[in-house]
Design an enzyme around this catalytic site. Structure first.
Site: not given
Ligand code: BGC
Length: 910
Positions: A462-463, A601, A722-723
């Site tokens: 999704w980045d 996550e 985490k985010q």
């Molecule tokens: C992040 C995700 C991201 C992925 C790839 C993960 O550490 O939590 O949001 O899509 O890294 O960059």
């Protein structure tokens, strides 16, 4: 100008500056603490000097051609400008240049230099060196070649990876009693390997003890990576080796290198040797090495005259690859060219009867073709298009091409050379990962780690949501090509939905060659070294990100054809998937979306639950409601013919339209009496975590998930993130749009300021920023609550995250393209305040105090804009008549005339 004069010795720094208030010169000494490293010493030094000076002048540089700022400090040579500029964000110049050009001009020269160059002085080891190689990568959207020393082979300190966009291969390894499939972006043969020997002795290998001094620089202005190395061998022989490497921009299959050896204190036979080395595998990421990582089979090596060719194929995806090398030399006496080959390697070399102090050069052009983008016989196509010029012509071409790129992507930050450098660095990496001239020939999108390393196996996440906006404002056609990667995998997404018991299109969390799910089902916890279950594939919100990207592209480009031919079909299929996921609850009279994961996550399921998945993740539900509303708007606008066409392709019905409406107004959210938005249903029942306790024990607690799991606990039990998750809609949507959705869903926000403030504080205190995507989102959120200090701090951390590798070694495995795109996005949309998410540009600047102004170009709805935003005014120039929105008012803009809007002062503190 106010200079800080600095004399650097092995034991102390002597500095002097003018105290303006007292009108006197202050002289001081700062003693180095040799028990600490230099970074720690210099950051302590920072607190000792006054705040206001605009240049550092080095009074005692070593007389060496590399830079005028090399000094001896703590008994070794360093480039002090690299430390001082990062510390103070102002130019650092050497006294010789000041004498030569005058202070003003020397400072201006350095300001320009620092904004365009990524420099490293000296040797480094391990992950640090791997990380620098990632940042020094060259490329052009077709391939990425890591910025490794040409003399290096893969080992613990160096990793010369080469990746072509879209070349993946799948292998299977038996681990933990199961077959684990891994589809990797394939590391291709190393054709940059080049070294030398003297008098037929051993080839030179990188050894710290032989390297007197080494300087590496990536000139982002023209894409050229160079090294200068002073070598002093055990036998007393001294040499200077300079190398240059550049990826061709127009002839995107090729890169060229130049290798020059100058014996400094002897004459003798010099052999320059270069290879195409096919004896490579995917070894960039240590924790993946237990999986099968031999993706290539070498089919053939051939060499004649100065031309070498290696043919290979990927083991399971059957991509044919042809790599050629042509060598030549600009030296007047044409050297002898010899070659040798084995089954996996081809060597080419030249021998010179070298004289002391003369220079001897090998030039090489490498071309890479694959059966993915090239139709017909690879060898024929390669030979017919063989491209090799002398290096100075190549530099001229690339410099011209990069000038065009930087004219398009013009962005200037006045007042902070470090931000300028790092924003350029981010733009550079976005540009070498995808470019419209190249991507229109490819069926690929951008992986989260670029074409720079092997983490996440080069997969696409999704980045894209964080990356595409930057491409959108400069190269809308590129975004179309990247979205076509998703369109071309719509059938795979439909299949995935069907196999999972849904309808419509369910895009995979991790996508690679074919668009099937490439997330791991187990992953290795580096703290425990145990394989643990991985539920991340439940992040179906990736489909919402794709829908968001489709809509964003359409909104910004007005590309009606794309919408009618591809975009709407994707949106309808994605909507169908969410309709099938939503279930009506008679008791609550609300719809639920169950069994998903949000962007955070850490939360994979409910405490103690055997299976993963969460109910009513608010990010997912809000964005689903947003999508359904957008589709309604499109449906109300498009012709009946377009709708008939698209409905039929997507098997979408009028009944689906009705369902969408009902769902988008009735999806359930976790929303409590204090107007706190719960991340998912049941979130407020989770335990609080004592961060200090863990911080004391582990220091860095960003990856709290791994820590808790290592302790036999689980992040599922706690309010720890985490985010950004619940607040992510505020990154994607304008506040008004967000509030409308809350209204639509039946959760009207009563006091918007309180809502924003309370929710941001609540989640910030529970977030460990374990993803590089976290801080930048919170930086933008902090601006919303006018916490300007925090906004700057989080922005600065995000901007420097790969440069300082703040996630402890992950840059070694590739850059973080998402945060790179997002920082550029925050600069343009929030600091300069040009918000492009609506029908017209809406402007509301908050320029950081440390910056004087932000100047940039952008495109929006086929209008080209130039903006200059400082603390008081916004200057706008366009190439067509248009209008922008400022404080709810429409401001008409006449083409080719400068418009100035004065606005009240809002300052972001550094
Ligand atoms: C992040 C995700 C991201 C992925 C790839 C993960 O550490 O939590 O949001 O899509 O890294 O960059």
């Amino acid at each position: 100008m106010l200079p800080l004069y600095l004399t650097v010795t092995d034991k102390y720094l002597k500095y002097s500056y003018k105290d303006i208030d007292r009108n006197e010169t202050v002289n001081r000494i700062y003693n180095l603490n040799l028990a600490l490293d230099l970074d720690a010493n210099f950051s302590n030094f920072k607190s000792k000097v006054p705040e206001f000076f605009d240049v550092v002048v080095i009074m005692n540089p070593i007389d060496i051609e590399i830079r005028d700022t090399i000094v001896s400090c703590a008994n070794r040579p360093i480039d002090i400008s690299l430390y001082m500029e990062n510390l103070f964000h102002v130019p650092t110049v050497g006294i010789n240049n000041v004498k030569r050009y005058g202070l003003q001009k020397a400072t201006a020269n350095e300001k320009d230099y620092a904004g365009w160059h990524l420099d490293y002085f000296g040797t480094y080891e391990g992950k640090k060196e791997y990380g620098q190689e990632s940042l020094l990568t060259i490329g052009n959207g077709f391939f990425g070649v890591r910025g490794t020393y040409l003399e290096a082979r893969a080992n613990d300190n160096n990793y010369p990876g080469t990746y072509v966009a879209g070349v993946y291969n799948q292998l299977s390894t038996f681990i933990n009693n199961q077959d684990i499939a891994n589809e990797d972006l394939v590391n291709l043969p190393n054709a940059q390997y080049t070294t030398f020997s003297i008098d037929d002795g051993d080839f030179f290998e990188l050894k710290e003890s032989d390297i007197e001094m080494v300087y590496r620089t990536l000139n982002m202005k023209n894409g050229i990576f160079s090294t200068i190395m002073y070598i002093s061998l055990q036998n007393g022989k001294k040499l200077k080796v300079t190398t240059k490497k550049v990826a061709h921009t127009h002839h995107f299959h090729s890169y060229s290198l130049q290798y020059t050896v100058q014996p400094l204190n002897f004459s003798g036979k010099i052999k320059i040797y270069t290879e195409i080395d096919g004896a490579i595998s995917n070894k960039n990421v240590k924790r993946y090495r237990t999986l099968d990582h031999h993706h290539l089979r070498i089919d053939k090596t051939e060499v004649s005259d100065n031309f070498a060719l290696l043919l290979a194929h990927t083991r399971n995806s059957h991509v044919n690859i042809a790599i050629s090398s042509i060598v030549s030399s600009p030296n007047e006496v044409e050297p002898k060219i010899h070659s040798d080959k084995s089954q996996e390697k081809i060597g080419q070399y030249m021998t010179f009867d070298a004289k002391e102090n003369e220079s001897y050069t090998l030039e090489k052009t490498v071309s890479i073709y694959t059966s993915l983008e090239t139709k017909g016989d690879l060898i024929e196509v390669l030979k017919a298009n063989t491209y090799h010029h002398n290096f100075s012509d190549i530099i001229k071409n690339c410099t011209g091409a990069w000038k065009e790129i930087w004219d398009d992507e013009y962005l200037e930050i006045d007042g902070d050379i470090t931000s300028q450098k790092l924003l350029r660095m981010n733009a550079y990496h976005l540009t070498i990962t995808a470019h419209q001239n190249v991507n229109r020939h490819l069926d690929v999108s951008v992986g989260s780690r670029g074409l720079h390393g092997e983490a996440y196996r080069g997969h696409i996440f999704w980045d894209e949501l964080f990356i595409l906006p930057y491409y959108n404002i400069h190269y809308p056609k590129l975004v179309k090509s990247l979205l076509m990667y998703r369109y071309n995998r719509l059938d795979a997404a439909k299949k995935y939905a069907q196999e999972s018991g849904y309808t419509g299109a369910m895009y995979p969390w991790q996508s690679a060659m074919y668009g099937d799910e490439q997330s791991q089902s187990i992953h290795l916890n580096p703290i425990t070294n145990h394989w643990e279950p991985d539920n991340s594939r439940k992040q179906h919100h990736v489909s919402l990100a794709i829908a968001y990207n489709v809509w964003n592209y359409y909104n910004m480009s007005n590309d009606e054809d794309f919408l009618q031919e591809y975009g709407l079909e994707m949106l309808l299929n994605i909507a169908k998937f969410w309709i099938s996921l939503a279930s009506y609850d008679k008791d609550t009279k609300k719809y639920n979306i169950d069994d998903v994961m949000g962007p955070d996550e850490f939360h994979e399921g409910y405490p103690g639950a055997k299976t993963g998945g969460l109910k009513n993740n608010s990010y997912t539900n809000i964005m689903t409601s947003w999508l359904f509303k957008k589709i309604e708007q499109i449906v109300n606008r498009e012709s009946s013919e377009t709708l008939r066409e698209n409905f039929s392709r997507a098997h979408f019905t009028d009944e689906d339209i009705e369902k969408m409406h009902d769902i988008r107004c009735n999806l359930k959210l976790e929303y409590n009496e204090n107007e706190l938005l719960g991340q998912f249903e049941g979130y407020f029942n989770l335990k609080l975590i004592n961060f200090d306790f863990y911080r004391r024990q582990y220091g860095n607690i960003e990856r709290m998930d791994r820590i808790l799991k290592a302790e036999g606990d689980s992040p599922d039990n706690y309010q720890v993130a985490k985010q950004a998750d619940a607040l992510m809609p505020l990154y994607n949507l304008r506040l008004d749009t967000f509030l409308e959705i809350m209204d639509d869903l039946g959760y009207p926000v009563k006091d918007r300021d309180k809502f924003i403030e309370n929710n941001i504080r609540f989640y910030l205190s529970r977030t460990t920023h374990g993803s590089s995507l976290s801080r930048i989102v919170y930086s933008m959120l902090a601006l919303k609550v006018d916490d300007l200090d925090l906004a700057w701090k989080l922005f600065d951390d995000s901007l420097t995250s790969d440069y300082y590798d703040i996630q402890g070694g992950t840059t070694a495995e590739g850059i973080h393209l998402g945060v790179m795109g997002a920082t550029l996005n925050v600069v343009i949309s929030y600091f300069a305040g040009v918000d492009y998410r609506g029908h017209e540009l809406e402007i509301d600047p908050k320029v950081p105090e440390i910056w004087n102004s932000i100047k940039f170009n952008m495109n929006f709805k086929n209008v080209h804009y130039y903006f200059e935003v400082d603390h008081e005014k916004i200057k706008i120039k366009t190439d067509k008549d248009t209008q922008v929105l400022f404080k709810q008012q429409q401001v008409p803009i006449k083409a080719h005339q400068e418009h100035v809007i004065n606005y009240s002062k809002v300052i972001v503190q550094p």
